[in-house]
Enzyme design. Structure first.
Site, PDB file in Angstrom:
ATOM      1  N   HIS A  39       0.965  -1.282  -0.201  1.00 30.32           N
ATOM      2  CA  HIS A  39       0.123  -0.095   0.382  1.00 30.32           C
ATOM      3  C   HIS A  39       1.211   1.287   0.143  1.00 30.32           C
ATOM      4  CE1 HIS A  39       0.924  -0.850   4.013  1.00 30.32           C
ATOM      5  NE2 HIS A  39       0.902   0.434   4.411  1.00 30.32           N
ATOM      6  N   ASP A  79      11.832   7.431  -4.027  1.00 34.45           N
ATOM      7  CA  ASP A  79      10.279   7.873  -4.752  1.00 34.45           C
ATOM      8  C   ASP A  79       9.358   7.896  -5.620  1.00 34.45           C
ATOM      9  OD1 ASP A  79       7.624  10.214  -4.830  1.00 34.45           O
ATOM     10  OD2 ASP A  79       9.513  10.699  -6.657  1.00 34.45           O
ATOM     11  N   HIS A  80       8.118   6.898  -5.719  1.00 36.91           N
ATOM     12  CA  HIS A  80       8.186   6.183  -7.043  1.00 36.91           C
ATOM     13  C   HIS A  80       8.022   4.875  -7.402  1.00 36.91           C
ATOM     14  CE1 HIS A  80       5.976   9.806  -8.192  1.00 36.91           C
ATOM     15  NE2 HIS A  80       5.137   9.466  -8.644  1.00 36.91           N
TER      16      HIS A  80
END
Ligand code: NI
Length: 155
Positions: A39, A79-80
């Protein structure tokens, strides 16, 4: 002593589980955070550097320089990304907000051109935040392979 802070943000996925636990125990301990495919969170990272302002610049540390170091050492790597699977310095580590503080500290500790690393603060949400001041702490790194790096995929 002056304390200066640079704030950065990143978005990432993670899954909280311990590969040495049974599925039942992981569910009991980590609940929804143990969701098989992970998640996401919008994280906030705050890095505080302490020192005395340079008399010629007024800076403890050039915050533009600190931003570039943070981007290179941490943000571009997380990030990502999926923190369990994509980030080498996190392999085998349970990516709680607590453990992220400790690992990020290690990524930065020897990279500051001036000042001294004082605090790493990581927000996982507006409600959940951890602070770390660099006291010695040992966090386990579990074996990567069948366990934390792509395990649990249904046959
Ligand atoms: Ni989470």
């Amino acid at each position: 002593m002056i304390y200066v802070t640079r704030k950065s943000t990143f978005s990432a996925a993670h899954r909280l589980y311990n590969p040495t636990f049974t599925d039942e125990r992981n569910d009991a301990v980590f609940d929804k955070c143990n969701n098989l495919w992970g998640h996401g969170h919008n994280y906030v990272l705050e890095v505080t550097v302490k020192g005395l302002p340079d008399p010629e610049t007024g800076y403890v540390i050039d915050l533009k320089e600190l931003k570039d170091i943070l981007d290179d050492a941490i943000i571009q790597k997380v990030d990502h990304k999926h923190l369990n699977h994509d980030v080498e310095f996190l392999f085998g580590i349970i990516p709680t907000v607590e453990n992220l503080c400790v690992v990020f500290w290690d990524q930065l500790r020897n990279r500051l051109p001036s000042g001294e690393l004082h605090r790493i603060r990581v927000y996982e949400s507006d409600q959940n935040v951890a602070d770390y001041y660099g006291e010695p702490v040992s966090i386990p790194r579990y074996a990567v392979g069948a366990s934390m790096h792509g395990e649990g995929v249904p046959a």
